[in-house]
Design an enzyme around this catalytic site. Structure first.
Site, PDB file in Angstrom:
ATOM      1  N   CYS A 160      -8.068  -5.614  10.615  1.00  0.00           N
ATOM      2  CA  CYS A 160      -8.848  -4.689   9.800  1.00  0.00           C
ATOM      3  C   CYS A 160     -10.348  -4.940  10.009  1.00  0.00           C
ATOM      4  CB  CYS A 160      -8.419  -4.802   8.337  1.00  0.00           C
ATOM      5  SG  CYS A 160      -8.890  -3.369   7.358  1.00  0.00           S
ATOM      6  N   HIS A 163      -2.225  -4.553   8.242  1.00  0.00           N
ATOM      7  CA  HIS A 163      -2.244  -5.911   7.673  1.00  0.00           C
ATOM      8  C   HIS A 163      -0.868  -6.577   7.705  1.00  0.00           C
ATOM      9  CE1 HIS A 163      -6.282  -6.014   5.830  1.00  0.00           C
ATOM     10  NE2 HIS A 163      -6.147  -4.703   5.726  1.00  0.00           N
ATOM     11  N   GLU A 203      -0.229  -9.621   7.404  1.00  0.00           N
ATOM     12  CA  GLU A 203      -0.178 -10.730   6.435  1.00  0.00           C
ATOM     13  C   GLU A 203       0.234 -10.251   5.048  1.00  0.00           C
ATOM     14  OE1 GLU A 203      -2.841  -9.210   7.343  1.00  0.00           O
ATOM     15  OE2 GLU A 203      -4.397  -9.238   5.802  1.00  0.00           O
TER      16      GLU A 203
END
Lengths: 85, 236
Positions: free
Chosen positions: B89, B206, B208
């Site tokens: 990002c 994302h 994560e």
């Protein structure tokens, strides 16, 4: 010597500028008709000190190329004015 | 493999990344402050992560000011030595601004900050974060950005395709590419790319946020598992 650089940064002509397009599309809400296109950029005023106009131009060019504009997506131009103390 | 997660002023996904790398994947991980000027504990077999967030408030352009943070000089040198660098990002935006990856990320076509799950098609398995995935595998991974419209000139786009540098493309649930499934107007539906040497990777989604069952989505886990298998590149 002190200088004022008036820098204009604009998105490349061939790039879609969604911000400008949104503004253009909403002009009719203000009862303003006939707006064909709006493009939005940045106007940057930078005061700087340099020994000569050439040195000032070199500093402004470097600042524009390295940070103020991303030349993949934007163009820049500027006017340099000497200013008195 | 050791991991370093760079913290810029305004980073906000650094803790999520440290959590996944350290607690979920069980790897040694440390935060690195953006004012550090060296990376003494990291060698070519290690990985530096630039996390998501709004470094320097996204002032001027996303990633433009973070790119000149003191640590970035070391990150560039680390990448040149073959170390793995992964930007997510805002981290992807910083890598593009720094010239470690080609192109730039522009304002989303729809002018909105878009936060939702997006489907990604695995465009290549030839990268440190995709080697454990199947070619064409579809992952559902959250995106959360306003400046995610990948743009590069025609020659750069051709080179990305010719060199198999596109990692992920936005698609629908069946893996089909379409304008409707492209959340930000990215050219070639690009969601993530790598450099020609394949040690610098950037992506807008994302993973994560999608790496543990507790969060209801483990589609991102394969990227971390791939990374742990990555062998160091020869220096040079």
């Amino acid at each position: 010597m002190k200088f004022l650089a008036e820098i204009e940064v604009m998105p490349h002509k061939e790039l879609l500028d969604p911000q400008g397009k949104t503004v253009a599309n909403n002009m009719k809400n203000l009862d303003i008709h006939g707006v064909e296109d709006v493009r939005i950029g940045k106007h940057i005023l930078m005061r700087l000190e340099a020994a000569s106009e050439a040195e000032a131009r070199e500093k402004v060019d470097t600042a524009c190329k390295k940070l103020l504009a991303n030349i993949i997506m934007e163009t820049y131009e500027y006017a340099l004015h000497p200013i008195s103390e | 493999m050791k991991f370093g997660v760079v913290v810029f002023p305004g980073s906000n996904c650094d803790d999520d990344m440290v959590h996944v790398l350290g607690t979920v994947m069980g790897q040694p991980v440390q935060k690195l402050w953006h004012k550090d000027t060296t990376l003494p504990d990291f060698g070519p077999g290690d990985c530096i992560v630039l996390p998501g967030g709004f470094s320097y408030g996204d002032y001027l352009r996303s990633g433009a000011i973070a790119r000149f943070s003191p640590i970035m000089e070391s990150v560039v040198a680390f990448a040149e030595q073959g170390g793995l660098v992964w930007g997510i990002c805002n981290g992807f935006q910083v890598l593009c601004e720094a010239g470690l990856l080609p192109g730039v990320l522009l304002r989303n076509t729809n002018q909105r900050f878009t936060c939702k799950n997006a489907y990604l098609r695995t465009a290549t398995t030839r990268s440190p974060i995709t080697r454990r995935l199947k070619p064409g595998e579809v992952l559902r991974i959250p995106i959360a950005h306003a400046d995610g419209r990948y743009y590069a000139d025609e020659a750069t786009l051709e080179a990305l395709q010719a060199n198999d540098q596109i990692l992920f493309q936005y698609c629908d649930a069946e893996g089909r590419l379409s304008e409707a499934a492209n959340p930000n107007g990215s050219l070639l539906h690009i969601a993530g790319i790598c450099n020609t040497r394949r040690n610098v990777m950037g992506m807008m989604p994302h993973p994560e946020r999608a790496a543990e069952a507790e969060l209801g989505n483990t589609d991102g886990r394969g990227l971390f598992e791939s990374l742990l298998e990555a062998a160091p590149l020869p220096a040079g």
